[in-house]
Design a protein around this motif. Structure first.
Motif, mmCIF file in Angstrom:
data_model
loop_
_atom_site.group_PDB
_atom_site.id
_atom_site.type_symbol
_atom_site.label_atom_id
_atom_site.label_comp_id
_atom_site.label_asym_id
_atom_site.label_seq_id
_atom_site.Cartn_x
_atom_site.Cartn_y
_atom_site.Cartn_z
ATOM 1 N N UNK A 169 -34.596 45.787 -39.973
ATOM 2 C CA UNK A 169 -35.268 44.497 -40.042
ATOM 3 C C UNK A 169 -35.195 43.975 -41.478
ATOM 4 N N UNK A 170 -34.479 42.888 -41.662
ATOM 5 C CA UNK A 170 -34.328 42.304 -42.985
ATOM 6 C C UNK A 170 -33.040 42.670 -43.688
ATOM 7 N N UNK A 171 -32.250 43.583 -43.105
ATOM 8 C CA UNK A 171 -30.988 43.996 -43.732
ATOM 9 C C UNK A 171 -29.931 42.911 -43.574
ATOM 10 N N UNK A 172 -29.011 42.846 -44.547
ATOM 11 C CA UNK A 172 -27.897 41.900 -44.510
ATOM 12 C C UNK A 172 -26.562 42.593 -44.244
ATOM 13 N N UNK A 173 -26.513 43.903 -44.478
ATOM 14 C CA UNK A 173 -25.280 44.674 -44.288
ATOM 15 C C UNK A 173 -25.590 45.863 -43.384
ATOM 16 N N UNK A 188 -18.321 47.985 -40.553
ATOM 17 C CA UNK A 188 -19.152 47.163 -41.422
ATOM 18 C C UNK A 188 -19.459 45.852 -40.718
ATOM 19 N N UNK A 189 -20.732 45.471 -40.710
ATOM 20 C CA UNK A 189 -21.127 44.243 -40.019
ATOM 21 C C UNK A 189 -22.089 43.440 -40.883
ATOM 22 N N UNK A 190 -22.004 42.117 -40.720
ATOM 23 C CA UNK A 190 -22.976 41.218 -41.343
ATOM 24 C C UNK A 190 -24.217 41.166 -40.458
ATOM 25 N N UNK A 191 -25.357 41.184 -41.084
ATOM 26 C CA UNK A 191 -26.628 41.099 -40.366
ATOM 27 C C UNK A 191 -27.424 39.894 -40.866
ATOM 28 N N UNK A 192 -28.255 39.316 -39.990
ATOM 29 C CA UNK A 192 -28.452 39.677 -38.588
ATOM 30 C C UNK A 192 -27.294 39.200 -37.717
ATOM 31 N N UNK A 193 -27.150 39.833 -36.567
ATOM 32 C CA UNK A 193 -26.138 39.469 -35.581
ATOM 33 C C UNK A 193 -26.826 39.463 -34.221
ATOM 34 N N UNK A 194 -26.629 38.419 -33.415
ATOM 35 C CA UNK A 194 -27.325 38.351 -32.112
ATOM 36 C C UNK A 194 -27.002 39.507 -31.184
ATOM 37 N N UNK A 219 -25.306 45.103 -27.900
ATOM 38 C CA UNK A 219 -24.707 44.582 -26.666
ATOM 39 C C UNK A 219 -23.466 43.760 -26.990
ATOM 40 N N UNK A 220 -22.298 44.345 -26.697
ATOM 41 C CA UNK A 220 -21.024 43.649 -26.885
ATOM 42 C C UNK A 220 -20.874 43.067 -28.290
ATOM 43 N N UNK A 221 -21.135 43.898 -29.271
ATOM 44 C CA UNK A 221 -20.932 43.501 -30.660
ATOM 45 C C UNK A 221 -19.435 43.462 -30.955
ATOM 46 N N UNK A 222 -18.930 42.327 -31.381
ATOM 47 C CA UNK A 222 -17.514 42.171 -31.683
ATOM 48 C C UNK A 222 -17.314 42.248 -33.201
ATOM 49 N N UNK A 223 -16.505 43.214 -33.633
ATOM 50 C CA UNK A 223 -16.267 43.449 -35.054
ATOM 51 C C UNK A 223 -14.775 43.323 -35.333
#
Length: 394
Positions: A169-173, A188-194, A219-223
């Motif tokens: 909660x509050x993270x960007x990476x 590696x992902x950018x946050x937040x992501x729906x 759920x179906x995170x596309x990276x």
């Protein structure tokens, strides 16, 4: 790695200590310190002060060089003098470990996009590895990982659930672990992501880490394929690159907190009188404080020894396991004695002693419970015995 002299490292550590004691410790009673860690507002406020004081991310030099593990130990122990110190100085978990991993494994493009914002303290991060135990997912045994990653064109599609994700909660990476056909992978992902949804933030015994510890649904995170960290199937190897020094960093920070708790308990015992004399003059109390000194020194020596091993370039898995067990158990004894020495005052929130007790109790579980590390060490004993026996027979 840096080539700073001992005097230069000591100067950095002294600067961090002054900042934590004089500027950050007063925030320990701030109402923005909640059950799920300091608020984002408080984190940003403390980090602005750290930048102004020149102690932001002190273990990484302005030119990008990282202090050696032995040097880092000296600095992180000072940042840990307050539970808020690592957050303010950007030496806290999981960010410190994530920065280390990205520095070792990330591509130049990944470092520019994800690492730089962490080193500057502008962003926080989360490491998505542990999974819900009730679903049979990965915990102390990461090989049980159930989160999947499937290649779809030039993207990976990730599905699964994660648990005890610190700082989500509050993270960007984010660094997400999942299993492809090749084996474990990191992304590696950018946050937040729906596609990464926080189901709830757990109420836990500790309260020092911003964002707390969350249950996550993916759920179906596309990276994009270029956001895989390293190579497909190498995730467990990278996890060890991260976890061995990260275990040691925990030891460094909580050594600082336990030493401060000991200071507070010692001051109390010298000032408080009972039965006609200061508490410290009663053997039952004085001996507990003496035992604290012994445990703190032994823990400090274990930290320095393990740091020296890691600085040789060894992975240090065995050494970090031994150190994590020895230090976490020793610091638990220190924190427990501090509470006992202070009596009613020790179980109240009037000082940080009771929080240090709670935090270190959690530390005995985080990054591998004591029993898991002992089991791993016992397996090594068996392997070594087998090899020695076979060698003698040959």
């Amino acid at each position: 790695m840096s080539h700073l002299s001992a005097a230069e490292v000591d100067a950095i550590a002294a600067k961090v200590e002054r900042f934590v004691r004089e500027v950050i410790a007063p925030y320990e009673q701030d109402p923005r310190c909640g059950s799920h860690g300091p608020s984002e507002e408080l984190v940003h406020e403390m980090r602005r002060l750290a930048r102004a004081a020149g102690v932001m991310t002190p273990h990484i030099l302005p030119d990008g060089r990282h202090l050696t593990q032995a040097q880092t130990a000296i600095v992180l122990q000072k940042s840990g003098l307050s539970p808020l110190g690592p957050v303010a100085c950007n030496t806290a978990a999981p960010d410190e470990g994530n920065m280390y991993l990205l520095g070792k494994v990330g591509s130049p493009e990944q470092k520019a996009r994800f690492l730089n914002q962490l080193v500057s303290g502008e962003s926080r991060s989360a490491f998505f590895m542990t999974e819900p135990s009730e679903e049979g997912g990965a915990g102390s045994d990461p090989s049980m990982m159930r989160t999947t990653a499937k290649l779809d064109g030039n993207h990976w599609v990730i599905n699964g659930r994660k648990a005890f994700i610190t700082g989500a909660e509050g993270a960007k990476v984010g660094i997400v672990m999942a299993k492809s056909e090749d084996g474990a992978c990191m992304f590696l992902v950018d946050l937040p992501d729906p596609a990464i949804r926080i189901e709830r933030v757990l109420d836990t015994i500790d309260s020092s880490m911003p964002g707390g510890h969350a249950i996550i649904a993916i759920d179906n995170l596309r990276v994009p394929a270029d956001q895989m960290l390293g190579q497909s199937g190498e995730g467990f190897k990278y996890a060890q690159v991260r976890l061995s020094p990260a275990r040691l960093s925990h030891c460094m920070r909580w050594w600082g907190a336990a030493s401060r708790a000991h200071e507070i308990a010692s001051d109390y015992a010298c000032r408080r009188h009972a039965f006609g004399k200061p508490l410290v003059d009663h053997e039952g109390v004085g001996f507990m404080l003496a035992e604290n000194l012994i445990d703190l020194k032994q823990a400090e020596l274990m930290i320095a020894w393990c740091a020296g091993v890691l600085d040789t370039g060894e992975l240090g898995t065995v050494e970090s396991s031994m150190t994590k067990v020895a230090v976490s158990e020793a610091l638990m004894r220190v924190a427990d004695r501090c509470v006992q020495v202070m009596g009613g005052k020790g179980v109240s929130g009037d000082t940080i002693v009771e929080q240090v007790f709670r935090e270190i109790r959690a530390f005995r579980i985080y990054d591998g419970p004591t029993e898991v590390h002992k089991w791993s060490l016992a397996k090594k004993i068996k392997r070594d015995h087998k090899h020695a026996t076979e060698g003698a027979a040959a």
